[in-house]
Design a protein around this motif. Structure first.
Motif, PDB file in Angstrom:
ATOM      1  N   LEU A   1      -4.715   4.905  -6.149  1.00  0.00           N
ATOM      2  CA  LEU A   1      -4.914   5.467  -4.811  1.00  0.00           C
ATOM      3  C   LEU A   1      -5.872   4.611  -3.984  1.00  0.00           C
ATOM      4  N   LYS A   2      -6.920   4.140  -4.613  1.00  0.00           N
ATOM      5  CA  LYS A   2      -7.900   3.305  -3.907  1.00  0.00           C
ATOM      6  C   LYS A   2      -7.247   2.014  -3.421  1.00  0.00           C
ATOM      7  N   LYS A   3      -6.453   1.392  -4.274  1.00  0.00           N
ATOM      8  CA  LYS A   3      -5.732   0.176  -3.868  1.00  0.00           C
ATOM      9  C   LYS A   3      -4.767   0.472  -2.729  1.00  0.00           C
ATOM     10  N   SER A   4      -4.089   1.602  -2.816  1.00  0.00           N
ATOM     11  CA  SER A   4      -3.135   1.980  -1.785  1.00  0.00           C
ATOM     12  C   SER A   4      -3.820   2.124  -0.431  1.00  0.00           C
ATOM     13  N   ILE A   5      -4.919   2.829  -0.401  1.00  0.00           N
ATOM     14  CA  ILE A   5      -5.633   3.049   0.858  1.00  0.00           C
ATOM     15  C   ILE A   5      -6.229   1.751   1.377  1.00  0.00           C
ATOM     16  N   ASP A   6      -6.742   0.925   0.486  1.00  0.00           N
ATOM     17  CA  ASP A   6      -7.301  -0.370   0.911  1.00  0.00           C
ATOM     18  C   ASP A   6      -6.238  -1.256   1.554  1.00  0.00           C
ATOM     19  N   LYS A   7      -5.040  -1.225   1.011  1.00  0.00           N
ATOM     20  CA  LYS A   7      -3.980  -2.102   1.509  1.00  0.00           C
ATOM     21  C   LYS A   7      -3.281  -1.542   2.747  1.00  0.00           C
ATOM     22  N   SER A   8      -3.010  -0.248   2.758  1.00  0.00           N
ATOM     23  CA  SER A   8      -2.254   0.309   3.882  1.00  0.00           C
ATOM     24  C   SER A   8      -3.138   0.732   5.041  1.00  0.00           C
ATOM     25  N   ASP A   9      -4.429   0.751   4.832  1.00  0.00           N
ATOM     26  CA  ASP A   9      -5.406   1.039   5.880  1.00  0.00           C
ATOM     27  C   ASP A   9      -5.096   2.378   6.539  1.00  0.00           C
TER      28      ASP A   9
ATOM     29  N   GLY B   1       0.816  -1.212   0.000  1.00  0.00           N
ATOM     30  CA  GLY B   1       0.000   0.000   0.000  1.00  0.00           C
ATOM     31  C   GLY B   1       0.847   1.257   0.000  1.00  0.00           C
ATOM     32  N   PHE B   2       1.936   1.230   0.753  1.00  0.00           N
ATOM     33  CA  PHE B   2       2.870   2.355   0.788  1.00  0.00           C
ATOM     34  C   PHE B   2       3.462   2.594  -0.606  1.00  0.00           C
ATOM     35  N   VAL B   3       3.903   1.529  -1.252  1.00  0.00           N
ATOM     36  CA  VAL B   3       4.510   1.638  -2.584  1.00  0.00           C
ATOM     37  C   VAL B   3       3.480   2.143  -3.595  1.00  0.00           C
ATOM     38  N   LEU B   4       2.252   1.651  -3.504  1.00  0.00           N
ATOM     39  CA  LEU B   4       1.208   2.107  -4.423  1.00  0.00           C
ATOM     40  C   LEU B   4       0.892   3.591  -4.203  1.00  0.00           C
TER      41      LEU B   4
END
Length: 83
Positions: free
Chosen positions: A51-59, A26-29
């Motif tokens: 951005l959506k994937k990043s937020i979903d993964k890094s919470d 998520g950080f990398v995304l």
């Protein structure tokens, strides 16, 4: 690179379990989306997806640097849907 963290090909130092790799992905995304927005002027729809994937993964561990691009992209996409 995000996929490598998710799949465990790159190990996160001082971390055990799958959640660390997913959060690092998520950080990398988030950094990727930042570059897409500020450096490459990518289409907003593409930036939104990353951005959506990043937020979903890094919470709750998302970096603050993605907030400005996320707000601008959301406002633009919302405006286009309304018109």
């Amino acid at each position: 690179m995000a996929n490598c963290y998710e799949q465990g090909a790159i190990n996160v130092k001082n971390c055990s379990g799958d959640s660390c790799g997913i959060k690092q992905a998520g950080f990398v995304l988030g950094r990727k989306a930042y570059e897409m927005y500020y450096t490459y002027n990518s289409p907003y729809k593409d930036i939104y997806e990353v951005l959506k994937k990043s937020i979903d993964k890094s919470d709750k561990k998302s970096e603050y640097i993605i907030l400005d691009p996320f707000g601008v992209v959301l406002a633009d996409l919302y405006g286009k849907e309304r018109s």
